[in-house]
Design an enzyme around this catalytic site. Structure first.
Site, mmCIF file in Angstrom:
data_model
loop_
_atom_site.group_PDB
_atom_site.id
_atom_site.type_symbol
_atom_site.label_atom_id
_atom_site.label_comp_id
_atom_site.label_asym_id
_atom_site.label_seq_id
_atom_site.Cartn_x
_atom_site.Cartn_y
_atom_site.Cartn_z
ATOM 1 N N GLU A 1 18.955 25.074 1.763
ATOM 2 C CA GLU A 1 19.823 24.691 2.982
ATOM 3 C C GLU A 1 19.779 25.436 4.485
ATOM 4 O O GLU A 1 19.738 24.863 5.461
ATOM 5 C CB GLU A 1 21.307 24.239 2.578
ATOM 6 N N HIS B 1 30.862 21.562 -7.823
ATOM 7 C CA HIS B 1 30.557 20.263 -7.025
ATOM 8 C C HIS B 1 31.576 19.213 -6.747
ATOM 9 O O HIS B 1 31.210 18.058 -6.512
ATOM 10 C CB HIS B 1 29.391 19.499 -8.120
#
Length: 330
Positions: free
Chosen positions: A60, A129
């Site tokens: 990322e 998550h």
């Protein structure tokens, strides 16, 4: 107007904007051949090719940095972060670079990029998550943060975000992807920084955003039908900039306010909204502002525990009954 899913509205918008402007390109993990973890980019690699739909490594920080550089050179990257929980790996590129370059260089360079990312709980994806981290980015000057609740606003806000010359964090709640709604045909944008009154009312205001707005609207209609309580629902849509004027105007009319959000209560978006109402609408309040949010724990994997930690319609109804009992009995 056609009725389509939230997911289809996003897919249609990306396609339309890529056709409209050749500088728009997509990048992210598995968005090409696999068509994205949630199929938002389905069909786009085949249509536009690998130069404009770029599959990235699982890094990322790397591809967010690539997007910042591309934006500075005149392109308009739309980055997909597979889940907002992974955005923490690239927080330096977003907060220290994308948000600040325009100011640090005296306006000589803009950073017109969009970061699309889903979040939220209820999918049994466990603590790392299932978070709502939008407040981290709404705190940062130089960033814009939007969170649509309907397919129509998903399309309008994504178009506005792609065309904006500032970096925009575009939040998508996982539980909204399969929801349906009417979406106008043709080219239109939804203004960033402007809230929407999703339902008119006169007895009490519920302020919310993203998935919680749809729950709030359902609760408002149900309670109006069952006991005549007239609830106004305000959908923030934009978390930064925040449309304080619409919030104040609603509370001036109803004199009571509940802030309904999926994230944790402490230091959240709701805290900023509450501060705004206290500062700018205090004389109109007939009762303390109430905040309804999720339990402040890392979200459990166990489905029953996860559901018990998340806020929802039950908690909102309880708050409404506590805040406006006399109005409810009219």
């Amino acid at each position: 107007m056609a009725e389509i899913t939230f997911r289809q509205a996003l897919n249609d918008t990306l396609r339309e904007e890529m056709k409209r402007d050749e500088n728009v390109f997509l990048l992210g993990e598995e968005i090409g051949t696999f068509e994205g973890s949630y199929k938002i980019t389905a069909g786009l690699l085949k249509e536009f090719g690998p130069r404009r739909v770029v599959d990235t490594p699982i890094a990322e920080n790397g591809f967010l940095g690539m997007a910042v550089g591309a934006a500075m050179l005149g392109l308009r990257p739309v980055v997909e972060i597979m889940t907002i929980n992974f955005i923490l790996m690239g927080i330096d590129e977003i907060i220290n670079h994308a948000a600040k370059i325009h100011y640090m260089f005296g306006g000589q360079s803009a950073v017109p990029m969009v970061i699309r990312t889903p979040g939220g709980g209820g999918q049994q994806l466990s603590a790392t998550h299932s978070q709502n981290l939008e407040v981290l980015f709404a705190h940062i000057p130089g960033l814009k943060v939007v969170a649509p609740s309907t397919p129509a606003d998903a399309k309008g806000l994504l178009k506005a975000s792609i065309r904006d010359d500032n970096p925009v964090l575009f939040l998508e709640n996982l539980a909204l992807y399969n929801t349906k709604g009417e979406v106008p045909s043709g080219d239109y944008t939804t203004p960033i920084g402007k809230a929407k009154v999703a339902k008119e009312g006169k007895d009490l205001t519920v302020i919310s955003y993203s998935r919680m707005t749809s729950i709030a609207v359902d609760v408002a209609h149900r309670m109006e039908k069952e006991n005549g309580l007239s609830i106004e629902v305000v959908d923030l849509r934009s978390l930064r900039p925040l449309d304080r004027e619409t919030l104040v105007q609603s509370v001036q009319k109803t004199n009571r306010a509940i802030i309904f959000e999926e994230d944790w209560r402490s230091y959240g978006i709701g805290a900023e909204v509450a501060a705004t109402l206290q500062e700018e609408a205090f004389d109109y309040l007939d009762a303390p502002i109430k905040r309804v949010a999720s339990v402040e724990v890392p979200l459990p994997y166990s489905k029953p525990l996860e559901l018990s930690a998340l806020t929802g319609a039950k908690q909102l109804i309880e708050a409404v009954n506590e805040l406006a009992p006399r109005r409810r009995r009219r």
